[in-house]
Design an enzyme around this catalytic site. Structure first.
Site, PDB file in Angstrom:
ATOM      1  N   ASP A 101       6.553  36.332   6.964  1.00  0.00           N
ATOM      2  CA  ASP A 101       5.257  37.176   6.395  1.00  0.00           C
ATOM      3  C   ASP A 101       5.687  38.291   5.731  1.00  0.00           C
ATOM      4  OD1 ASP A 101       2.915  37.105   6.300  1.00  0.00           O
ATOM      5  OD2 ASP A 101       2.347  38.927   8.160  1.00  0.00           O
ATOM      6  N   LEU A 102       6.597  38.327   4.738  1.00  0.00           N
ATOM      7  CA  LEU A 102       6.829  39.419   3.795  1.00  0.00           C
ATOM      8  C   LEU A 102       5.634  39.973   3.209  1.00  0.00           C
ATOM      9  CD1 LEU A 102      10.819  38.188   3.138  1.00  0.00           C
ATOM     10  CD2 LEU A 102       9.846  40.082   4.132  1.00  0.00           C
TER      11      LEU A 102
END
Length: 262
Positions: free
Chosen positions: A103-104
């Protein structure tokens, strides 16, 4: 941070997040873990297990600083910020097995009191990779897809996450795709897949503004990170090396505090 868990599965996910944070803590670009505590659902007054996670205090989110500015950072500052982000991801990927963030995004980049970038939110992180092939059933693909959907943000999803029938590996290279989106956003103040359109992502259908002259040093890097096939993307060590070269060439001191003026 206060997290509530209504069932065993949610508790397991939170406990895993805490263990990743503990393991990764101590790196200068990862939010520093201080302590964690929990009470069971029988002890709480709302029937849910409760977890408290204490981390270092950060002054704000990078996304807010960018919003206040209303325009992209200068090229040297983009290099400096992105280098620090990539150093955090490098620390994750060099663990055994690699920890994949999944979930960058700019919303998960904090600004520390010492003026450095800190990566946060390991609630979607995993050490599990998927290697779909012709033996995978529709049910297997659907289960993997559901799990990915739950742990990723639509506009940052990599092509291999959106179409499991391509049988591409789903591993730490999906973080590289997300980093490509982050770099694009830092340069051009907009996301390459703003509408999260599945077909555009699967075909890597985006364009670098033709008129851009300020961020040309990053164009090739963006292009290689946003390759459809995950194995054609560079790994995090290649990216860090390239960024080091860019920073040296531009006399950017990556060890110095970031000086971002809104």
């Amino acid at each position: 941070q206060r997290l509530l868990a209504s069932d065993e599965e949610k508790s397991r996910v939170i406990i895993q997040e805490i263990s990743f944070l503990k393991k990764l803590s101590g790196h200068p670009n990862i939010v520093q873990f201080v302590s964690a505590a929990s009470i069971g659902k029988n002890e709480s007054d709302h029937g849910q297990a409760e977890f408290l996670i204490l981390t270092e205090l950060c002054v704000g989110q990078l996304v807010d600083i960018l919003r206040e500015r209303g325009r992209p950072l200068p090229c040297d500052q983009v290099a400096h910020v992105f280098y620090q982000v990539c150093k955090a991801v490098q620390h994750m990927h060099k663990q055994k097995p690699p920890i994949i963030h999944r979930d960058l995004k700019v919303e998960n980049l904090l600004f520390s009191i010492k003026n450095s970038i800190k990566l946060c939110d390991f609630g979607s992180a995993t050490t599990e990779s998927h290697y779909p092939d012709h033996t995978w059933s529709a049910v297997q693909r659907s289960l993997a897809e559901d799990e990915i959907t739950k742990n990723t943000t639509p506009m940052y999803r990599a092509p291999e996450m959106l179409d499991l029938y391509q049988n591409y590996p789903i591993n730490e290279q999906s973080d590289i795709w997300a980093l490509g989106c982050v770099l694009y956003l830092l340069c051009f103040n907009e996301h390459p897949f703003e509408d999260s359109a599945k077909l555009r992502i699967i075909n890597a259908n985006y364009s670098i503004p033709a008129t851009d002259t300020q961020y040309t040093v990053f164009h090739d890097l963006i292009r290689t990170m946003l390759k459809v096939h995950p194995m054609e993307r560079p790994n995090i060590n290649d990216i860090v090396n390239q960024l080091q070269e860019i920073c040296v060439a531009r006399s950017v001191n990556v060890k110095a505090p970031l000086n971002i003026i809104p």
